[in-house]
Design a protein around this motif. Sequence first.
Motif, mmCIF file in Angstrom:
data_model
loop_
_atom_site.group_PDB
_atom_site.id
_atom_site.type_symbol
_atom_site.label_atom_id
_atom_site.label_comp_id
_atom_site.label_asym_id
_atom_site.label_seq_id
_atom_site.Cartn_x
_atom_site.Cartn_y
_atom_site.Cartn_z
ATOM 1 N N LEU A 242 -29.205 35.776 17.711
ATOM 2 C CA LEU A 242 -29.199 35.146 19.028
ATOM 3 C C LEU A 242 -28.833 36.158 20.106
ATOM 4 O O LEU A 242 -29.470 36.205 21.165
ATOM 5 C CB LEU A 242 -28.247 33.953 19.057
ATOM 6 C CG LEU A 242 -28.180 33.189 20.382
ATOM 7 C CD1 LEU A 242 -29.560 32.648 20.752
ATOM 8 C CD2 LEU A 242 -27.178 32.052 20.294
ATOM 9 N N ALA B 186 -34.722 31.413 21.286
ATOM 10 C CA ALA B 186 -33.257 31.391 21.376
ATOM 11 C C ALA B 186 -32.728 29.965 21.218
ATOM 12 O O ALA B 186 -31.676 29.756 20.612
ATOM 13 C CB ALA B 186 -32.799 31.978 22.704
ATOM 14 N N VAL C 135 -32.707 28.982 17.517
ATOM 15 C CA VAL C 135 -31.772 29.692 16.649
ATOM 16 C C VAL C 135 -30.455 28.922 16.675
ATOM 17 O O VAL C 135 -29.842 28.757 17.711
ATOM 18 C CB VAL C 135 -31.541 31.139 17.129
ATOM 19 C CG1 VAL C 135 -30.435 31.804 16.337
ATOM 20 C CG2 VAL C 135 -32.818 31.939 17.026
ATOM 21 N N SER C 136 -30.064 28.434 15.537
ATOM 22 C CA SER C 136 -28.780 27.726 15.438
ATOM 23 C C SER C 136 -28.130 28.110 14.122
ATOM 24 O O SER C 136 -28.806 28.410 13.139
ATOM 25 C CB SER C 136 -28.982 26.223 15.528
ATOM 26 O OG SER C 136 -29.809 25.784 14.477
#
Length: 139
Positions: free
Chosen positions: A57, A36, A39-40
């Motif tokens: 996300l 998490a 994740v961007s």
Amino acid sequence: MNRQMREVKDRLMKAYRIDQHIRSKLDQIAALHDLAERVSPVYSDMPKSPNRNVHRLEDIIVRIMDMEQELKQEVNQLLDVKEEIKGYIGQVDDREGQIVLERRYLCFDRWEDIAGEFGYSVRHIYRIHDGALKKIQLS
């Protein structure tokens, strides 16, 4: 080892198995947290695939929450099983036998560590353990 002793030992080992499952679930939750954090959003002028998962996300967070709820249930189960094990250990009338069983089945200590704590050989700890197991009656 006779059948009754095996059954007693299996009951006492139940907490260890639950503990191992909890540890595994904690590792899985940590991996999801790590995922998490990685994740961007990527900003680009390139056209997006209509099939890509735009809620990745959120999906990970939901999985984490579900696993954490399962973890809470397993921790409660572990506490219940440990109480049950304490009741079995309470049937043993000699203190050494109780301590060996507590160290092995509640603290999950290795035989060598228990022997070192007592200053006995591992073989002698096995004898104390077997004698203690014989005193436990399953309900």
